[in-house]
Every structure is written in C-alpha cells, then in structure tokens.
Design a protein around this motif. Sequence first.
Motif, PDB file in Angstrom:
ATOM      1  N   LEU A 127      -1.982 -43.971 -23.589  1.00  0.00           N
ATOM      2  CA  LEU A 127      -3.191 -43.781 -22.788  1.00  0.00           C
ATOM      3  C   LEU A 127      -4.332 -43.206 -23.620  1.00  0.00           C
ATOM      4  CD1 LEU A 127      -1.622 -42.461 -19.471  1.00  0.00           C
ATOM      5  CD2 LEU A 127      -2.729 -44.664 -19.830  1.00  0.00           C
ATOM      6  N   SER A 128      -4.006 -42.487 -24.683  1.00  0.00           N
ATOM      7  CA  SER A 128      -5.033 -41.912 -25.549  1.00  0.00           C
ATOM      8  C   SER A 128      -5.713 -42.963 -26.408  1.00  0.00           C
ATOM      9  CB  SER A 128      -4.426 -40.847 -26.460  1.00  0.00           C
ATOM     10  OG  SER A 128      -3.959 -39.776 -25.700  1.00  0.00           O
ATOM     11  N   THR A 129      -5.046 -44.081 -26.614  1.00  0.00           N
ATOM     12  CA  THR A 129      -5.593 -45.126 -27.496  1.00  0.00           C
ATOM     13  C   THR A 129      -5.921 -46.401 -26.713  1.00  0.00           C
ATOM     14  OG1 THR A 129      -3.360 -45.889 -28.015  1.00  0.00           O
ATOM     15  CG2 THR A 129      -4.324 -44.255 -29.494  1.00  0.00           C
ATOM     16  N   LEU A 130      -6.403 -46.256 -25.510  1.00  0.00           N
ATOM     17  CA  LEU A 130      -6.717 -47.398 -24.647  1.00  0.00           C
ATOM     18  C   LEU A 130      -7.778 -48.313 -25.240  1.00  0.00           C
ATOM     19  CD1 LEU A 130      -7.196 -46.045 -21.014  1.00  0.00           C
ATOM     20  CD2 LEU A 130      -5.455 -47.590 -21.814  1.00  0.00           C
ATOM     21  N   THR A 131      -7.571 -49.597 -25.093  1.00  0.00           N
ATOM     22  CA  THR A 131      -8.625 -50.559 -25.396  1.00  0.00           C
ATOM     23  C   THR A 131      -9.349 -50.885 -24.088  1.00  0.00           C
ATOM     24  OG1 THR A 131      -7.236 -52.490 -24.963  1.00  0.00           O
ATOM     25  CG2 THR A 131      -7.214 -51.591 -27.221  1.00  0.00           C
TER      26      THR A 131
ATOM     27  N   PRO B 102      -2.164 -37.289  -3.177  1.00  0.00           N
ATOM     28  CA  PRO B 102      -2.875 -36.295  -3.998  1.00  0.00           C
ATOM     29  C   PRO B 102      -3.731 -36.911  -5.112  1.00  0.00           C
ATOM     30  CG  PRO B 102      -0.539 -35.733  -3.813  1.00  0.00           C
ATOM     31  CD  PRO B 102      -0.723 -37.091  -3.217  1.00  0.00           C
ATOM     32  N   TYR B 103      -3.501 -38.168  -5.430  1.00  0.00           N
ATOM     33  CA  TYR B 103      -4.210 -38.835  -6.529  1.00  0.00           C
ATOM     34  C   TYR B 103      -5.300 -39.787  -6.030  1.00  0.00           C
ATOM     35  CZ  TYR B 103      -0.021 -37.132  -8.830  1.00  0.00           C
ATOM     36  OH  TYR B 103       0.999 -36.330  -9.287  1.00  0.00           O
TER      37      TYR B 103
ATOM     38  N   LYS C 229     -12.406 -45.499 -19.520  1.00  0.00           N
ATOM     39  CA  LYS C 229     -11.587 -45.127 -20.675  1.00  0.00           C
ATOM     40  C   LYS C 229     -11.603 -43.619 -20.891  1.00  0.00           C
ATOM     41  CE  LYS C 229     -11.897 -47.502 -24.503  1.00  0.00           C
ATOM     42  NZ  LYS C 229     -12.445 -48.300 -25.620  1.00  0.00           N
ATOM     43  N   ARG C 230     -12.787 -43.008 -20.831  1.00  0.00           N
ATOM     44  CA  ARG C 230     -12.882 -41.548 -21.010  1.00  0.00           C
ATOM     45  C   ARG C 230     -12.129 -40.811 -19.915  1.00  0.00           C
ATOM     46  NH1 ARG C 230     -18.278 -42.653 -22.463  1.00  0.00           N
ATOM     47  NH2 ARG C 230     -18.947 -42.188 -20.352  1.00  0.00           N
ATOM     48  N   PHE C 231     -12.299 -41.274 -18.674  1.00  0.00           N
ATOM     49  CA  PHE C 231     -11.662 -40.601 -17.545  1.00  0.00           C
ATOM     50  C   PHE C 231     -10.143 -40.713 -17.621  1.00  0.00           C
ATOM     51  CE2 PHE C 231     -10.259 -40.380 -13.075  1.00  0.00           C
ATOM     52  CZ  PHE C 231     -10.747 -39.119 -12.769  1.00  0.00           C
ATOM     53  N   ILE C 232      -9.634 -41.895 -17.932  1.00  0.00           N
ATOM     54  CA  ILE C 232      -8.182 -42.089 -18.030  1.00  0.00           C
ATOM     55  C   ILE C 232      -7.614 -41.213 -19.139  1.00  0.00           C
ATOM     56  CG2 ILE C 232      -6.370 -43.750 -18.653  1.00  0.00           C
ATOM     57  CD1 ILE C 232      -8.078 -45.884 -17.157  1.00  0.00           C
TER      58      ILE C 232
ATOM     59  N   LYS D 121      -7.315 -37.684 -17.987  1.00  0.00           N
ATOM     60  CA  LYS D 121      -6.366 -37.475 -16.876  1.00  0.00           C
ATOM     61  C   LYS D 121      -5.030 -38.167 -17.142  1.00  0.00           C
ATOM     62  CE  LYS D 121      -9.470 -35.488 -14.233  1.00  0.00           C
ATOM     63  NZ  LYS D 121      -9.429 -34.084 -13.962  1.00  0.00           N
ATOM     64  N   LYS D 122      -4.604 -38.176 -18.395  1.00  0.00           N
ATOM     65  CA  LYS D 122      -3.385 -38.910 -18.792  1.00  0.00           C
ATOM     66  C   LYS D 122      -2.179 -38.583 -17.924  1.00  0.00           C
ATOM     67  CE  LYS D 122      -3.646 -37.491 -22.992  1.00  0.00           C
ATOM     68  NZ  LYS D 122      -4.570 -37.159 -24.017  1.00  0.00           N
ATOM     69  N   LEU D 123      -1.927 -37.297 -17.690  1.00  0.00           N
ATOM     70  CA  LEU D 123      -0.743 -36.888 -16.933  1.00  0.00           C
ATOM     71  C   LEU D 123      -0.782 -37.465 -15.527  1.00  0.00           C
ATOM     72  CD1 LEU D 123       1.847 -35.250 -16.563  1.00  0.00           C
ATOM     73  CD2 LEU D 123       0.426 -33.305 -15.939  1.00  0.00           C
TER      74      LEU D 123
END
Length: 105
Positions: A27-31, A62-63, A79-82, A85-87
């Motif tokens: 998720l940290s390296t999303l395209t 809750p999500y 992309k920034r938001f995901i 909020k990875k967890l």
Amino acid sequence: MASHMLKEKQFLFFLLTTEPKQSYALLSTLTSSQALSLQEICFNLVNNTFPLTNKEIKQLTPYKAIITRISKSSVQQKKRFIKSKKLKVYKILKIIKERITSIIS
C-alpha cells in the motif's frame, strides 16, 4: 464493474494473501492503476454492488468515511490518503476478501 480490479488482479491477490507488514509495504508503493482498483472496490461498496452479509456490513460500518472518501477522491488524493490509512484500508480489504477473490479469480 471490475475493469481496474481485473487489471490489477495480481496486486489485489498479493495484497489479500500476504502478512500485514507486507500488505502495508504494498500500500505504501501504490501506483495510480492500483489506487484506481481500490477506488473501484470502495465505489462498489458505497453503491451496494457487492452483496454483503449483515456481519460484513456491521464490520465495515466504522470505516464508512474512509470507504466513501476513497471512492470519490482524485487519483493523487486517493494515493496519499490510502498510504496514510494503510491499516484501515488493509482491514477493509480483509473483511471483504471473499467478495474480491470471487471477482478477480
């Protein structure tokens, strides 16, 4: 319905089957294309396209704000938001894992 999800089939499969730390790294390296596939999942959740059980709905409640925001934001915002909020994104995907795997397999 599942065009971006099918394009990113391999990414989604790895995301759903790896350990949490590996999923966070993915998720940290999303395209942009991967972010669009996650948007498509959230869009389908918001529009009730995925048939969900009452248990899944209760677990996703809750999500709701996160799912709605991902489904409506632009690619760069998404992309920034995901990534931030990875967890929570990981937990959402784990709740609906069976629905996603049935679509992409």
